[in-house]
Each structure stands twice: as C-alpha cells, then as structure tokens.
Design an enzyme around this catalytic site. Structure first.
Site, PDB file in Angstrom:
ATOM      1  N   GLY B  12       0.825  -1.216   0.000  1.00 50.97           N
ATOM      2  CA  GLY B  12       0.000   0.000   0.000  1.00 50.97           C
ATOM      3  C   GLY B  12       0.854   1.259   0.000  1.00 50.97           C
ATOM      4  N   ALA B  13       0.172   2.394  -0.104  1.00 54.43           N
ATOM      5  CA  ALA B  13       0.906   3.669  -0.143  1.00 54.43           C
ATOM      6  C   ALA B  13       1.696   3.875   1.147  1.00 54.43           C
ATOM      7  CB  ALA B  13      -0.071   4.825  -0.373  1.00 54.43           C
ATOM      8  N   CYS B 130      -3.873  10.560  10.648  1.00 49.52           N
ATOM      9  CA  CYS B 130      -2.958  11.513  10.015  1.00 49.52           C
ATOM     10  C   CYS B 130      -3.330  12.962  10.296  1.00 49.52           C
ATOM     11  CB  CYS B 130      -2.910  11.267   8.509  1.00 49.52           C
ATOM     12  SG  CYS B 130      -4.526  11.078   7.734  1.00 49.52           S
ATOM     13  N   GLN B 157      -7.504  17.844   2.786  1.00 51.73           N
ATOM     14  CA  GLN B 157      -6.838  16.543   2.860  1.00 51.73           C
ATOM     15  C   GLN B 157      -6.564  15.934   1.484  1.00 51.73           C
ATOM     16  OE1 GLN B 157      -9.345  15.482   6.809  1.00 51.73           O
ATOM     17  NE2 GLN B 157      -8.054  13.808   6.083  1.00 51.73           N
ATOM     18  N   SER B 160      -3.879  10.679  -0.709  1.00 56.33           N
ATOM     19  CA  SER B 160      -3.101   9.571  -0.145  1.00 56.33           C
ATOM     20  C   SER B 160      -3.725   8.980   1.107  1.00 56.33           C
ATOM     21  CB  SER B 160      -1.674  10.034   0.163  1.00 56.33           C
ATOM     22  OG  SER B 160      -1.709  11.107   1.082  1.00 56.33           O
ATOM     23  N   HIS B 244      -1.491  16.876   3.681  1.00 53.88           N
ATOM     24  CA  HIS B 244      -2.685  17.501   4.250  1.00 53.88           C
ATOM     25  C   HIS B 244      -2.351  18.916   4.720  1.00 53.88           C
ATOM     26  CE1 HIS B 244      -4.603  13.709   4.102  1.00 53.88           C
ATOM     27  NE2 HIS B 244      -4.737  13.424   5.381  1.00 53.88           N
TER      28      HIS B 244
END
Lengths: 345, 345
Positions: B12-13, B130, B157, B160, B244
């Site tokens: 995943g990222a 996050c 945001q 990602s 973000h």
C-alpha cells in the site's frame, strides 16, 4: 422601450458571464454594448443568437447608457465610474474600488436591497467580494433569526476569482503535471496543479491578514450594517475552476436548534440545502458550478460549543456548516445583474 | 545484532513509505520482511540496493519478528495484532483498530513519548490518524506553553489518506478532465478532478460528524491526555496527492504575544515555520510533500478575539495558523518508524 446596457471588461471571465446572465435572465435590454481595453477592441462575443463586437472605452463611452456593469479592475473603475454616474448612468461596479466608500452602497440583493439608492438618477453601486457574498448568503438567514456573534471561516477558493488567465493556467499546469512535468508556477506565486496555497492577495505586514481576508471582514460588516460582528477568516486558493467553498463555524447570539437553523436556511431565497448525512452528499464546487443558488450543508451543532453530554439537537449557540457558490455567478456576474434588476424592473 | 522488522500491508501507499523511511533513517534492521494479502504475495518491493519479495500473512508470520509495522486496515490489524503482541512482538499499528482502546498507547513521539509502554516485551502501540498528528504537531507547542482551550479546524486533505488507489484515481480523473471528458466519480462518492468534497468517512446521523472528524476530536484528547479540550473540525478532501493542510483557529487558556507563539513553534522538534508575509510564502502541500517536518505559517492574532483597537502584537488568546504535513510520512509511516526508534534505539 428597453434599457441600454454596457458591460465593461466584457472579455474577462466575469464580463463574459455578465453577458450570459443578462441573456439567461432575459434582462429587458434594447441594446447591450461590450467594452474592453483597446487591445480587445474588435473581439466578437456571443450574445443571444448573434455577436457583440467589443468596443474600446473612449471618452463619452457612456452616452445613452442606462446601466453599466463594470468588471475591468479597480483602476479602470476609479477612472470611469464617477463621470458615468454623474452623467446619469447606474454603474454597478464589480471591483473593490468603491466598496468601502461610505456613500456607495454595497449590495447583495437578497440581504440589503433596502440600501439601494433611489431610482431615476445616476449612481455607483458596489458588487461585493465573491467570498463575502457566498459567505453572507449562507449566514444571513441565521443572522436575521438568531444574530451572528462570531464566525470562523476557512475558504476553498477557485481559480476564476483571479480571472480567465488563472483558470487557463490551472488547466495548463495540470496538463503538464499529469504528463509527468515538474511543477511550475505560471499564474500565481506557487505552483497550482495538485496544490493549494494561501490567497495571492498582498499580506498586511502588521496584521498578517491578506487583502481577501480584509475584504471579507470589512464588507461583511458593511453589508450587514453591523460593525460588531467578529470574524476570523483564512483565504486559501484550491485547484478548482469556478466555485468557492467555505467552511464556517458560527457562534449565534441566541441559541437555536439544528431544526430551526435548517428551517431558516431552507426558506431563504437564493440558498439551497444540500445536506444528506446518510448519502454523504454535501455542497461541492462541482454541484455549485453553473448554478445560481448558494449551496449549504454539513449543518451540525458544533461539539465544541455544546455543553458536555448535551444532545446535538438541543438549543445551542454554535454550529458548523459548509457553503459552496459559483464564484462567477452569485459571486460576481449574477449578483451584479440582480442589482440591475432591482434598480430598473 | 540488528532487529527483525516486518511491514504488513507493504504494497500500500503507507507500506511502501514505511520501507522507504526505514531505509532513509538507517533503521538498524538485520532483516526487513514485507507482508501483504495473498493476492500481492510474490510482488517485489524495492529496498536499499535490492528487493524484498512480499509474503502472505500466514499463521506464525511473526515468528522471529521484533517489531511489526501494520498498515493493512482495521480488520487485518484486529485479526493479527493481539497474537503477535502476545508472542513478544512490538506491534505499531497504523489502523484505527486499537487507537481508542484505553490500554493501548496512542503516540506521537514528539508529544507523548512518556506514554510508550516499557521496553522488552510485546505490545500494541497505535499510530494516530494523520489529520490528528499533523494538527497536534502544530498545536502542541502552544498547548504546552499557554494551554489550548478550543480549536476550530478545517482540513484540506490529500488523496493519499485513502490509499494508493485513490491517488491513481485522482490522477486518472484529472487526465480525463483536461482531455475534455465529463466528470466521473471513480474512487469516491464525488468526482475528484478539479473538485473537493466533505471527507468520505461515514457521517454519524445523530451528531452530523463524519468518522474522520470524530477521530481528530477523540484522538487529540487522548494524545494530549486532556478530555476537556474543545474541538470543532470539518474534514474536506481536496485534489492534492499526499500532503494535508489544516486551517486552525485557536483559543488559548492564557494570553500570548505573536512573538511568543512564533518562538514556541520555532523551537519544537519536527515543526518548521514557513511564514513570509512580504513574500506571501506559507505552507503548501507541495512544500510539505516528501519532507519530515510539519510546516506552520499564516501565524497571526485572530482579529475576532482581539479587543477593538488592540495591536495585533499585544497579548491575546486567539490566533490563526495554517499547517501542512506529508500525510504518508509524518501522518503515517514516519511517525510509526519514529515510534519504533523510541522502543528500540
């Protein structure tokens, strides 16, 4: 016997939209003339079934004009509006040149049409800043019913507020970015593709507010005729074409329930509620683009102003909401034409 | 004698960024193994000069592992974290599965490293949301010095936060838009190209808060160990790739001057001030992307909390600021690796 209308700055993003709005609303003009800089003279702009040939702004440009919609920037407005008004023209100016002049009315028709000057003689009427119009459309119903004591606003502003060139730059920079190009800043001080940045207006070195934020504060107070309303605002440019959004936290003077807030917003002309919690459907720039209404949603009691344990349906002074409006229409051209309608129809 | 590290959800990222951060920070691992779903088994991921072959998560996957960084979603975390911790692994979980479990520490190392569990035995440590991490990095210096009474936050945001697929969808939708295609919604409930929308997390039908907003409120209170802090937050997804931004209006418990605020922020590890009023240079997603620090700027006294006529340099309880942080790094992978560093180095 229709009216003779002039659009000055007709080749710009707002000027073109003014022509479109005059046509769409069937404004009773017997003639519509388009003016712009010498450089744009001769350009043909679509209007109704035909075209209007753009004329340069020369001495006497306003002869025979009843109503002039100006969107050619502050310096042009300062240079040409007073003489036109003196000569009997109703000048509706979209620039910031006259907004804070005490004798010049600053009008959002749904909000303060009572401040319009008497009909039948020349005058200057200022069209407010786009972010202020869109904010106040969403907040005036609450201000009238419950009083707004304080607003904390963060904006998500489109390219169109900086004109057609900025919109083209956003598209071109984005085209380069998806083709793998390095970020470039072409229209603003920061790259725009897949980026956002503090509004490009000059920042006051003493207060730290930029010019856009200062306008929202000053113009809101003037439109509401309420110098006491407290406003914190942060203006941000986002990579969106033509509709502004604003996240607003409001403190009311008297408590209200969410149902009362919703009822007041829903019955205000020019506002549409888009507030589907289950479907997660709320105002977006895309939904607002091309439309006349300011969209309002994400209506909810502010948990930071609810007493601990209180139901989010109980009366409270704090609410959060999210508004979206087409910057070129209600934020500029539509509002100007609506002012003209109030002055002549 | 290095450590045996596992990254679960490595394709995943965030997983890929975890591998990059382990390498960049020269984390003293004698082995790094990558795990993902059966579907991704066999995929080769770059690490240092070579590659790591992704393994499926099978029974006993954690045998011999000292530290596991999990970023494979809540349900996987719930299924595999407790047994691994029981078996002696230090599990650092990036999902929301355990964040609000009272016995699980929720850690931003610069802020509450004191809440870390004792070394030398297995445990679960939660990596916060996050948006909460990036917000608190900017606000903790002020909370420590002056106390934060209330924050009003609006987020901007990036894609990602919803994973690599959302980033690819933003790029593809944008590619179609600049080619003249009609808007399509492919990854979210709304079209994403040149658009923005209320965060995709489910909205609570009673409070009207979405899940992201609820996390910011709850997790901030847990990280600060201060259930009294009052937070209004509106979470919005903007067409930006991996950083973000958050616009924050803060009310402090005790008054401070702008100079004091600036001094506190500037001396906090992990924060960089980007605040050039004359040059109009402030935090942007682009400046934050790929970096470790949370950028803070637009520092100014909130005019809505200044007494009328007061200088913006006088002590006041209200300030506005704008923060930007890389969602994949400090918002996720970097913070997780920093927790691992505190547990082992």
């Amino acid at each position: 016997m229709g009216l003779n209308v002039a659009v000055v700055g007709a080749t710009g993003a707002v000027g073109r939209e003014m022509l479109a709005v005059l046509e769409q609303r069937k404004f009773p003009a017997s003639s519509v003339r388009a003016f712009a800089s010498q450089r744009s003279a001769g350009v043909k702009l679509p209007y109704k079934a035909g075209e209007i040939v753009v004329e340069p702004v020369l001495d006497g440009w306003h002869n025979g004009i009843d109503c002039a919609l100006l969107s050619a920037g502050s310096s042009i407005s300062k240079a040409i509006a007073p003489a036109a008004a003196e000569a009997g023209v109703v000048v509706i100016d979209n620039s910031s040149a006259f907004r804070m002049v005490p004798s010049v009315p600053l009008i959002v028709p749904e909000i303060n049409a009572d401040d319009l000057p008497p009909r039948g003689k020349g005058c200057i009427i200022a069209n407010p800043n786009c972010s202020a119009i869109i904010l106040l459309m969403g907040l005036t119903p609450l201000h009238r019913a419950f009083g707004v004591e304080r607003m904390v606003v963060s904006t998500y502003q489109a390219a169109s507020g900086a004109g057609a060139q900025a919109m083209a730059a956003l598209e071109q920079e984005t085209r380069e970015a998806v083709a793998g190009g390095a970020p470039r800043a072409t229209a603003f001080h920061e790259p725009y593709a897949f980026n956002l940045f503090s509004h490009n207006a000059t920042v006051d070195p003493v207060t730290g507010l930029n010019g856009e934020e200062q306008k929202v504060i000053e113009e809101s107070r003037k439109i509401w005729n309420d110098p006491s309303v407290r406003i914190s605002v942060t203006c941000v440019r986002v990579p969106v074409m033509r509709a502004h959004c604003e996240s607003v936290n409001v403190t009311l003077k008297t408590p209200a329930t969410l149902a009362q807030v919703r009822e007041r917003l829903g019955s205000f002309h020019g506002v549409s509620i888009v507030d589907d919690r289950l479907g997660n459907r709320f105002p977006t720039p895309q939904k607002a683009s091309g439309g006349d209404d300011v969209l309002v949603g994400r209506l909810r009691a502010d948990p930071s102003q609810l007493p601990p344990g209180a139901s989010p349906d109980s009366p409270t002074r704090g609410f959060d909401l999210f508004v979206a409006g087409d910057q070129l229409r209600k934020g500029a051209a539509l509002n100007a034409v609506q002012i003209a309608e109030r002055m002549f129809l």
